[in-house]
Design an enzyme around this catalytic site. Structure first.
Site, mmCIF file in Angstrom:
data_model
loop_
_atom_site.group_PDB
_atom_site.id
_atom_site.type_symbol
_atom_site.label_atom_id
_atom_site.label_comp_id
_atom_site.label_asym_id
_atom_site.label_seq_id
_atom_site.Cartn_x
_atom_site.Cartn_y
_atom_site.Cartn_z
ATOM 1 N N ARG A 93 25.887 22.316 24.671
ATOM 2 C CA ARG A 93 26.882 22.963 23.812
ATOM 3 C C ARG A 93 26.249 24.202 23.180
ATOM 4 N NH1 ARG A 93 28.350 19.468 19.411
ATOM 5 N NH2 ARG A 93 30.029 20.964 19.090
ATOM 6 N N ILE A 96 24.275 23.677 20.027
ATOM 7 C CA ILE A 96 22.966 23.059 20.253
ATOM 8 C C ILE A 96 21.982 24.120 20.745
ATOM 9 C CG2 ILE A 96 21.717 21.302 21.593
ATOM 10 C CD1 ILE A 96 23.708 20.095 19.554
ATOM 11 N N ARG A 98 21.999 27.236 20.165
ATOM 12 C CA ARG A 98 21.687 28.180 19.084
ATOM 13 C C ARG A 98 20.645 27.634 18.118
ATOM 14 N NH1 ARG A 98 27.764 30.763 18.216
ATOM 15 N NH2 ARG A 98 28.076 30.959 20.464
ATOM 16 N N ASP A 111 26.453 15.498 41.657
ATOM 17 C CA ASP A 111 26.973 15.379 43.018
ATOM 18 C C ASP A 111 28.287 14.619 43.015
ATOM 19 O OD1 ASP A 111 24.921 16.539 44.834
ATOM 20 O OD2 ASP A 111 23.634 15.065 43.858
ATOM 21 N N GLU A 121 17.136 16.324 30.018
ATOM 22 C CA GLU A 121 15.767 16.848 29.974
ATOM 23 C C GLU A 121 15.705 17.796 28.784
ATOM 24 O OE1 GLU A 121 16.560 18.735 33.482
ATOM 25 O OE2 GLU A 121 16.032 17.083 34.798
#
Length: 192
Positions: A93, A96, A98, A111, A121
Site C-alpha cells: 500500500r 506503507i 511512504r 500464478d 518479504e
C-alpha cells in the site's frame, strides 16, 4: 486488464477465494490483505541457495515490533487466497511504502491457480514499528489471454504458514530436509 472491486466481489466464492473476507477491504481495483502476527528471520550469517536455511520465529506484539534496516523479515497474510482463471499480484500500500517499508522484495507476482497464504518479504529502509492485523498490502487480479496451465508446486502451493525460500529443492533435490527452526546450541542450558 485489472478487475475492479465490483468484479472481485462478483467472482468471490468461485474463481476468487479470500478467506476471511471483509467487505471494507475492497478498493476500487484491489483488495487489502492484512499482516499476521508472526514473522520469520533467517539464522544463518550467509544464506545458501542450495541448502535449507535455519529460521527464527518472532511474534509481533499488540504494542508493535520495530523492524531494523539491513534485515529481511518474512511475514504472511492473515488471508488465504485461491485464484482460478486470473493472475493475482500483491503490491504494498502507498501509505506503507511512504514509511520506507517494502512489503515484497521481488515476489509480488502470483500464478493462476495459486492457493495459500502470501509470504511477504519485508524490508525497512529505516527503523519502523509495525503492528499485527494491519492492512499491509493489496491483491490485484489480472485477466489472462490464451490457454494456460494452473500453478502446481511442491514448494509453495497450499501452504499453511510463512514460507522461507525453498530454492534448494530445485538446485539440490537430494539435500536432506531438516527442521528449519532448529534451535542454536547456546542459551538452552539451565545453570547448575
Amino acid at each position: 486488464m485489472i478487475l475492479s472491486g465490483q468484479e472481485i466481489r462478483k467472482y468471490l466464492g468461485g474463481k476468487i477465494v479470500i478467506d476471511p473476507f471483509q467487505d471494507r477491504n475492497v478498493n476500487p481495483n484491489s483488495y487489502n490483505l492484512t499482516l499476521h502476527n508472526e514473522l520469520l528471520t533467517y539464522e544463518e550469517v550467509v544464506l545458501d541457495m542450495r541448502e535449507q536455511n535455519r529460521v527464527r520465529r518472532l511474534k509481533i506484539p499488540d504494542e508493535g515490533l520495530v523492524l531494523n534496516p539491513s534485515q529481511l523479515y518474512l511475514g504472511r497474510t492473515v488471508e488465504r487466497t485461491e485464484t482460478h482463471g486470473f493472475v493475482p499480484m500483491i503490491e504494498g500500500r502507498s501509505s506503507i511504502g511512504r514509511l520506507g517499508l517494502f512489503v515484497h522484495v521481488t515476489a509480488g507476482f502470483g500464478d493462476i491457480g495459486f492457493c495459500g497464504y502470501w509470504t511477504l518479504e519485508m524490508f525497512a529502509v529505516q527503523p519502523v514499528r509495525i503492528y499485527p492485523w494491519v492492512a499491509i498490502c493489496q491483491i490485484i487480479y489480472h485477466q489472462v489471454a490464451g490457454e494456460y496451465r494452473a500453478y502446481e508446486s511442491d514448494k509453495y502451493q497450499h501452504n499453511r504458514d510463512i514460507q522461507p525460500s525453498m530454492l534448494y529443492k530445485e538446485l539440490n533435490p537430494d539435500a536432506a530436509q531438516r527442521d528449519p527452526q532448529l534451535k542454536l546450541p547456546f542459551g538452552d542450558h539451565e545453570a547448575p
